[in-house]
Scaffold this motif. Structure first.
Motif, short mmCIF file in Angstrom:
data_model
loop_
_atom_site.label_atom_id
_atom_site.label_comp_id
_atom_site.label_asym_id
_atom_site.label_seq_id
_atom_site.Cartn_x
_atom_site.Cartn_y
_atom_site.Cartn_z
N GLY A 189 0.78 -1.00 0.20
CA GLY A 189 0.04 0.09 -0.03
C GLY A 189 0.97 1.24 0.04
N SER A 190 1.94 1.13 0.64
CA SER A 190 2.82 2.38 0.72
C SER A 190 3.55 2.68 -0.56
CB SER A 190 3.81 2.37 1.74
OG SER A 190 4.66 1.20 1.62
N THR A 220 -5.34 -4.55 -5.84
CA THR A 220 -6.65 -4.70 -5.74
C THR A 220 -7.50 -3.81 -6.54
OG1 THR A 220 -6.94 -3.11 -3.89
CG2 THR A 220 -6.39 -5.27 -3.16
N GLN A 221 -8.75 -3.90 -6.68
CA GLN A 221 -9.48 -3.27 -7.64
C GLN A 221 -9.44 -1.67 -7.34
OE1 GLN A 221 -10.68 -4.98 -10.28
NE2 GLN A 221 -11.24 -3.03 -11.34
N PRO A 222 -9.69 -1.35 -5.95
CA PRO A 222 -9.48 0.30 -5.71
C PRO A 222 -8.16 0.62 -5.94
CG PRO A 222 -10.70 -0.90 -4.00
CD PRO A 222 -9.96 -2.02 -4.87
N LEU A 229 -6.72 6.60 -12.55
CA LEU A 229 -7.34 7.78 -12.40
C LEU A 229 -6.28 8.90 -12.76
CD1 LEU A 229 -9.86 7.46 -9.50
CD2 LEU A 229 -10.36 7.77 -11.84
N GLU A 230 -5.10 8.46 -12.19
CA GLU A 230 -4.25 9.60 -12.75
C GLU A 230 -3.92 9.92 -14.15
OE1 GLU A 230 -0.14 9.47 -10.50
OE2 GLU A 230 -1.18 8.31 -8.97
N LEU A 242 -8.99 12.73 -4.45
CA LEU A 242 -9.94 12.26 -5.82
C LEU A 242 -9.76 11.08 -6.34
CD1 LEU A 242 -9.83 15.97 -7.47
CD2 LEU A 242 -11.50 15.05 -5.61
N THR A 243 -8.76 10.36 -6.25
CA THR A 243 -8.53 9.13 -6.62
C THR A 243 -9.08 7.90 -5.55
OG1 THR A 243 -6.35 8.95 -5.58
CG2 THR A 243 -6.33 10.13 -7.72
N VAL A 244 -9.29 8.20 -4.50
CA VAL A 244 -10.03 7.35 -3.71
C VAL A 244 -11.46 7.32 -3.94
CG1 VAL A 244 -10.28 6.45 -1.22
CG2 VAL A 244 -8.26 7.60 -2.05
#
Length: 665
Positions: A189-190, A220-222, A229-230, A242-244
């Motif tokens: 995640g980091s 993962t999908q998210p 999204l970037e 905004l990307t979350v």
């Protein structure tokens, strides 16, 4: 000036004249500031000459004489230069020796753990320098693979601020991939967070794009949406919050965040153009981004992207040589990073994912006739690899369903399939292109998702005629609805693409004119017993035995009758313990029952060869379904042939024939 000109002669002319005796030796001139030859005495004295001669003799003694001495001297000189040039050269040599021990397959876990711990202790505090070296990068990578979790965490924590930098380096990239592969959920995640704001910059990078895609596949999908999204807008690249979000499409993102479609299209065009210019189009994240781009692109933009994609997909994939270090790490070869181009076209490599399949289908559908010809020619020699692949076989189905140049398709695709028919007819994926020719777009052999992929079109490039016709871009929900209406899965209602040539004519040319049908029937005859009892082979055997949809195999009717005889002969064999009988086997009994109902010619042949006088033997047990199929046949001739013999068994309750409603269910 005139008088002095005679002394200005070239050296060659002077030597030639002296040799001929035409000129006299010049007198010694007085040295300025002293007596003639005063300066020369310093060098011509006895002591000076003796000293110079002694140095020459000493140098001659040190000069290596034998080839072995020359090699040793060269090695010493090379070692000395490396010691000056490299900060950790002695450490690199030590690590190379430890690496030879830890990477052996026959070393015990305890011994490997000790060696790995020793190597990590030596590298402590120098991980960044070690990761950038082409000699020791693999050493650290192997240590990350075999070390304990605490040691791996320490390495990850020290390298985490530098992972983006290492992702751009040729040899360090493999270490970064290994760290991503073995990272904990929190560490991964980091790393995804550290990529924020850098995805659009890394994707055009030849090496960095591989790291981003590797993380994209493991995400993962998210997290995947966060990376994608970037690529949509500058705002999404700058503001991480905004990307979350939970939206899973570009159109939903534009609607939810209130973005301007024109600005998103302009930004994505710039990003995708950079990727196309660099040629880094082999990655799944790039395919997903391009497919999302097609949903909002106008006709000119979509056409331009496809026009640039086709040359890239038909060339060999550009790969970086450097996956393995040199054989002797202590003596690395001074070779520059060379780019190799594999013989396999990129369009074959991208068929590992559904997004790659859709991208290939869009190029095939919306490309020109020359583009289609170029794509098909690039597949020469790789047809079997595609045919045995989950998504590659669907791409071949698109080719044989769309391309009107049947001569080219027969030469490159059909001929190679015909050479490996036995392997194809038993394979889950390999049989699909053959089944497409026999029964196009049958939902019995293609899942709803597969049918949706085959029906994929770029919205802005779909012609008005195509939108008015039955060819539509079907969503998975629509396909599911069609499947619900057709529970037996007998036929798909969609066409893959509008073509100038009639589909039945194309199928006839690919099957009959190419002589594929005759070879297919012959292969079924030779392997009839195995096909009957095979889960995948029985479907192909059924389609060939009934002549295909719309009787496409009408040109080889005599050979099909021979196949009927071969199936009936197999069914006429007595029961043995070695092989399960065709009437009792789970797969063969069901396919024979279908052939009895759907093919009257086969039903008559089977009755006369296998059931005449033996119907009572097979009227009970699992084989009773085969016998009862004669009474279910819609053909009156078949029913009249079997009814006098089977009606007494039905009346006595020995043979049970299902009701018509039960058969429909």
């Amino acid at each position: 000036m005139a008088g002095g000109g005679s002394d200005l002669q070239s050296p060659k002319k002077r030597k030639r004249e002296q040799a001929e005796g035409k000129t006299k030796a010049k007198p010694r001139t007085q040295v300025k500031g002293g007596v003639d030859g005063a300066k020369r005495k310093k060098h011509t004295g006895a002591g000076g000459y003796a000293a110079h001669g002694g140095a020459v003799e000493a140098a001659a003694k040190k000069r290596p004489a034998t080839p072995r001495e020359q090699r040793l001297a060269a090695k010493e000189m090379s070692e000395a230069r490396k010691m000056k040039r490299k900060r950790h050269y002695s450490l690199e040599k030590e690590l190379a020796k430890l690496w030879e021990k830890m990477r052996c397959h026959d070393v015990s876990k305890e011994e490997r753990s000790k060696v790995v711990s020793e190597a990590i202790r030596k590298m402590d505090g120098k991980y960044l320098d070690i990761a950038g070296s082409h000699v020791t990068a693999r050493v650290l990578q192997t240590c990350v693979k075999w070390c304990s979790q605490s040691e791996r965490d320490a390495i990850f924590d020290e390298l985490q601020p530098h992972l983006l930098t290492l992702s751009r380096k040729k040899y360090a990239v493999f270490l970064v991939k290994k760290l991503i592969e073995l990272a904990t959920k929190k560490q991964f995640g980091s790393f995804i967070s550290s990529l924020h704001g850098h995805v659009a910059k890394l994707l055009p990078h030849t090496i960095g794009a591989a790291v981003v895609d590797y993380a994209f596949q493991r995400a993962t999908q998210p997290q995947k949406r966060q990376l994608l999204l970037e690529l949509y807008s500058t705002e999404l690249q700058l503001f991480k919050d905004l990307t979350v979000q939970s939206s899973f499409s570009l159109l939903e993102t534009i609607s939810k965040l209130g973005l301007q479609k024109s600005s998103v299209l302009q930004y994505m065009t710039i990003v995708i153009q950079k990727i196309l210019e660099k040629g880094t189009v082999e990655y799944s994240i790039v395919h997903t981004a391009i497919l999302e781009y097609f949903t909002i692109a106008d006709k000119a933009s979509a056409s331009d992207v496809i026009r640039q994609l086709i040359p890239l997909l038909t060339q060999g994939a550009s790969i970086i040589d450097g996956d393995e270090p040199s054989v002797s790490p202590e003596l690395p070869k001074k070779t520059k990073a060379k780019k190799k181009r594999s013989s396999e076209p990129l369009i074959v490599r991208i068929m590992q994912k559904r997004e790659g399949l859709k991208l290939g289908i869009s190029c095939l559908k919306h490309g020109s006739a020359k583009d289609r010809k170029k794509i098909i020619k690039s597949l020469k020699g790789h047809i079997m690899k595609l045919a045995l692949n989950d998504f590659g076989c669907l791409f071949l189905i698109s080719i044989i369903s769309i391309v009107d140049d049947t001569k080219l398709v027969s030469k490159i695709v059909i001929q190679e399939l015909a050479k490996h028919l036995k392997e194809l007819i038993f394979d889950k994926n390999g049989r699909r292109p053959l089944l497409q020719l026999l029964h196009p777009l049958c939902s019995r052999y293609l899942s709803p998702t597969d049918l949706a992929c085959l029906s994929y079109n770029v919205p802005s490039l779909s012609s008005r005629e195509a939108s008015e016709s039955t060819t539509e871009v079907m969503s998975e929900n629509k396909v599911d609805a069609v499947t619900d209406k057709d529970p037996n899965g007998l036929e798909g209602t969609q066409n893959v693409s509008e073509s100038k040539k009639d589909p039945s004519q194309r199928r006839h040319e690919l099957l009959i004119k190419s002589e594929l049908a005759e070879a297919l029937v012959q292969s079924c005859i030779e392997n009839v017993g195995e096909l009957l009892r095979s889960n995948f082979g029985k479907e192909l055997l059924y389609e060939v035995a009934v002549g295909g949809k719309d009787n496409v195999l009408d040109g080889v009717t005599d050979r099909i009758h021979m196949l009927h005889d071969a199936i009936a002969s197999d069914a006429a064999q007595p029961k043995t313990e070695d092989i399960e009988h065709a009437f009792e086997n789970f797969f063969s009994s069901r396919v024979i029952r279908r052939m009895i109902i759907d093919c009257p010619a086969f039903a008559i042949t089977l009755w006369r060869k296998a059931l005449q006088g033996k119907y009572k033997l097979w009227a009970e047990g699992h084989s009773s379904k085969v016998v009862a199929a004669f009474m279910e046949s819609p053909n009156s001739e078949v029913r009249d042939l079997a009814k006098p013999k089977l009606q007494p068994l039905i009346d006595s309750g020995i043979l049970k024939v299902p009701d018509h409603k039960d058969v429909e269910k």
